[in-house]
Each structure stands twice: as C-alpha cells, then as structure tokens.
Write an enzyme that holds these catalytic residues in place. Sequence first.
Site, PDB file in Angstrom:
ATOM      1  N   THR A 232      -5.482   7.807   7.864  1.00 32.08           N
ATOM      2  CA  THR A 232      -5.436   6.662   6.961  1.00 32.08           C
ATOM      3  C   THR A 232      -6.865   6.175   6.751  1.00 32.08           C
ATOM      4  O   THR A 232      -7.761   6.524   7.521  1.00 32.08           O
ATOM      5  CB  THR A 232      -4.535   5.541   7.518  1.00 32.08           C
ATOM      6  OG1 THR A 232      -4.461   4.460   6.584  1.00 32.08           O
ATOM      7  CG2 THR A 232      -5.048   5.010   8.844  1.00 32.08           C
ATOM      8  N   GLY A 233      -7.072   5.378   5.715  1.00 36.91           N
ATOM      9  CA  GLY A 233      -8.413   4.867   5.461  1.00 36.91           C
ATOM     10  C   GLY A 233      -8.997   5.458   4.193  1.00 36.91           C
ATOM     11  O   GLY A 233      -8.257   5.931   3.316  1.00 36.91           O
TER      12      GLY A 233
ATOM     13  N   ARG B 240      -7.340   8.713  -9.863  1.00 39.39           N
ATOM     14  CA  ARG B 240      -7.871   9.013  -8.524  1.00 39.39           C
ATOM     15  C   ARG B 240      -6.745   9.426  -7.559  1.00 39.39           C
ATOM     16  O   ARG B 240      -5.678   8.834  -7.512  1.00 39.39           O
ATOM     17  CB  ARG B 240      -8.586   7.776  -7.977  1.00 39.39           C
ATOM     18  CG  ARG B 240      -9.220   7.963  -6.598  1.00 39.39           C
ATOM     19  CD  ARG B 240      -8.315   7.493  -5.471  1.00 39.39           C
ATOM     20  NE  ARG B 240      -8.974   7.549  -4.171  1.00 39.39           N
ATOM     21  CZ  ARG B 240      -8.366   7.368  -3.017  1.00 39.39           C
ATOM     22  NH1 ARG B 240      -7.076   7.132  -2.989  1.00 39.39           N
ATOM     23  NH2 ARG B 240      -9.022   7.436  -1.890  1.00 39.39           N
TER      24      ARG B 240
ATOM     25  N   SER C 215       0.812  -1.218   0.000  1.00 38.03           N
ATOM     26  CA  SER C 215       0.000   0.000   0.000  1.00 38.03           C
ATOM     27  C   SER C 215       0.844   1.267   0.000  1.00 38.03           C
ATOM     28  O   SER C 215       0.316   2.365   0.114  1.00 38.03           O
ATOM     29  CB  SER C 215      -0.923  -0.004   1.226  1.00 38.03           C
ATOM     30  OG  SER C 215      -0.155  -0.251   2.369  1.00 38.03           O
TER      31      SER C 215
ATOM     32  N   THR D 274      -1.750   3.321   4.255  1.00 35.96           N
ATOM     33  CA  THR D 274      -0.938   4.532   4.184  1.00 35.96           C
ATOM     34  C   THR D 274      -0.024   4.655   5.396  1.00 35.96           C
ATOM     35  O   THR D 274      -0.458   4.409   6.518  1.00 35.96           O
ATOM     36  CB  THR D 274      -1.901   5.744   4.199  1.00 35.96           C
ATOM     37  OG1 THR D 274      -2.654   5.700   3.000  1.00 35.96           O
ATOM     38  CG2 THR D 274      -1.169   7.054   4.314  1.00 35.96           C
TER      39      THR D 274
ATOM     40  N   THR E 188       1.603   6.932   0.274  1.00 41.19           N
ATOM     41  CA  THR E 188       0.667   5.846  -0.019  1.00 41.19           C
ATOM     42  C   THR E 188       0.629   5.537  -1.509  1.00 41.19           C
ATOM     43  O   THR E 188       0.958   6.399  -2.341  1.00 41.19           O
ATOM     44  CB  THR E 188      -0.766   6.239   0.440  1.00 41.19           C
ATOM     45  OG1 THR E 188      -1.625   5.113   0.353  1.00 41.19           O
ATOM     46  CG2 THR E 188      -1.357   7.361  -0.403  1.00 41.19           C
TER      47      THR E 188
HETATM   48  N1  ASP Z   1      -5.982   7.195   2.692  1.00 39.06           N
HETATM   49  C1  ASP Z   1      -5.491   6.479   1.543  1.00 39.06           C
HETATM   50  C2  ASP Z   1      -6.222   6.920   0.325  1.00 39.06           C
HETATM   51  O1  ASP Z   1      -7.425   7.157   0.393  1.00 39.06           O
HETATM   52  C3  ASP Z   1      -5.574   5.003   1.621  1.00 39.06           C
HETATM   53  C4  ASP Z   1      -5.337   4.350   2.944  1.00 39.06           C
HETATM   54  O2  ASP Z   1      -4.915   4.934   3.890  1.00 39.06           O
HETATM   55  O3  ASP Z   1      -5.603   3.140   3.013  1.00 39.06           O
HETATM   56  O4  ASP Z   1      -5.643   6.980  -0.724  1.00 39.06           O
END
Ligand code: ASP
Length: 336
Positions: free
Chosen positions: A246-247, A223, A93, A195, A213
């Site tokens: 993150t997320g 995107r 990731s 991330t 990330t």
């Molecule tokens: N926040 C990151 C994104 O939306 C992905 C992640 O943290 O899993 O690109």
Amino acid sequence: MNRRKFIKNASLTGVGLAVGNAIISCDESDSKKNIQENNEAIADLQGLPLVIATWHVKEATAKAMEVLQADGNSLDAVEQGCRVEEANEKGQSVGKGGLPDRDGNVTLDACIMDKHGNCGAVVYLQNITHAVSVARKVMEDTPHVMLAGEGAKQFAISSGFKPEDLLTDASKEAWEKWKVEAKYKPIINIENHDTIGMLAIDKNGDISGACTTSGLAYKMGGRVGDSPIIGSGLFVDNEIGAAVATGLGEEVVKTVGSFLVVELMRQGKSPQEACEEAISRIVNKPNSNYKDFQVGYIAVNKKGETGSYSIHQWFSMTKFQNGVNEQIQSDFFNKA
Ligand code: ASP
C-alpha cells in the site's frame, strides 16, 4: 528435487524439515499424500487458517476468516474479505465512495492471485463496486490477466455486475474542496486506511491474495498505480509465501515490491526481514524523497509467519489468527 524445492525445504524448520525428507524419499505416487499430510501438520502446529490485511479492517478480516473456518479456500476468503471494504461507502480509498481523480471520476484498480499462480486484474474500472470480483472473473473466465477501462466495465456488465455511480456525496464534497487549490500531493496515511491488500492461508495450507483500491485521490485521469499490477501491488507463490503493498504506487512499481518481498523470503528471509529489505530498496535509492510519501508492505510465509513494515509511522496490519482478530501497528523506517 529441483533447486526451487530444495531452497524451500532448506528454509523450513521442524515440521518443514520433515516435509523435505518426505519429498526426497517418496516417489511421485506418494508425493501428493505426503504434501497433504504435511500441510495438515503445518496447519495444526502453526495456527492456520490465517488472514492478514493492510490497515485497520477487522470486519474484512472477520469475513475472510468466516469463509476459512467454514472450510472455504483462501481465494474465496480474500475475495469476500475485500468485498466488505469495497461496499463500505465510508472508506474513501476503496470501491464505492472512493475519492475520485482530478476530473471527478472514481476509477478502481484491483487484482487477485491464487495458489496456482493464476491471476486477474482490472485497471481504470468505472461504475462497478466490486473490482476484486471482476478481477477474479478476468482470471477465471478469460484468456487474459488484465482488462482496462471501458473494456473491463463492459466485461463486468456482461458477467452480471450492476453499474452504479460510485461517487458518494462525501467524496464529491471532498473533491470540490480539493478543486479550490487543485494541488496534487501524495498524502501520507490518508485517513489511516488506503488500499486493501489481503493475504490468506486456508486449512490446506494454500495461499491466495487480493488487492483493491480507488488509487491515489485526485490523481491524473488515466493514472494506474501498483495495486492491480501483479508483482508490484501483490504477489503469491504458494511454495514460499505472499506479499501485498500500500502507499505511493509509483514507488512500489519501480522496485516491483511484492515480488521482491516474496523472492527475499525464498532466499531465507522471514516475512518481517523481507518487508524491511523491500522498504530499504526504496529509501536508500540515490536522491530518494521518501520523507514525502508512504509505502507499506505486509507478508506471510508458508509457515504462517507474518511481517509488516513501512517507511513512516502509523501503518498497520490487521491479523486474524487463532481466534484473535487484531490490529498490529507496523514498525517503520523513518524514526528521525
Ligand atoms: N497503492 C495505491 C496506489 O498507488 C494507493 C494506496 O495504497 O494508498 O494506487
């Protein structure tokens, strides 16, 4: 004393109140000395330097701490720490080995922010492993804060970065399996390591942060998520503290999450309370479908207190402080 300093000083206790008095009583020529002395006092009392990061990344926090212990500054620490995970091909990731978008392209997003509020970011960067270092170069060597796509790549190459193929065999295989059904759905806690967001306070009490990330696996081509967006994926205010996310980036962007966490700390909330409030802004939206996605925040304040909180279970923070490098499970909202 302006309102900003007043709020900061009022929210500090103990040593912090002494900081406030010093600022009230000193003139401009004394103020640098006082701030330096007070920073040293805070460092002694509160276990600085320290570093925290999203997820379980002890090697990355160890690298950052090595920099801090050698009297390095927090900016070098977060950059060096993030680079460890960018180079780790097993982490799917971040950086090399990151899972690609739906067309098989690995595209990286990253940003960095220093104690002065300077920042740099890259979005949709291809073929360069160390996106965080390119973001730092954007901050330091250009008049801009963000470069995207081909422009970011050309800038990186002209700055001496070596282009390489970031799609590893393992990530290619995973993408090929995904293509069979080609259904896009955000995955909660993908391999417990998404991330990498990192925040550090150095021995001088100065805060910096970074975030890197490959974004959501199998995203649409083009995107960009929250991670390279200053205020969403990361925010640092050296007078107050810092936060990183993150997320599911779309949800973080909609609430300008990291800036929100720092502003809540400015209003007197602890890092933990601020992270919880920022998550509550997401889950309490009318018609929020929070059960389908994860968001997690970590935060640190000027006193070296830390916090973390997420929507769902199994988010964690790695914290290196007082000689202990540990993974801390985060408290979470969805206990139903
Ligand atoms: N926040 C990151 C994104 O939306 C992905 C992640 O943290 O899993 O690109």
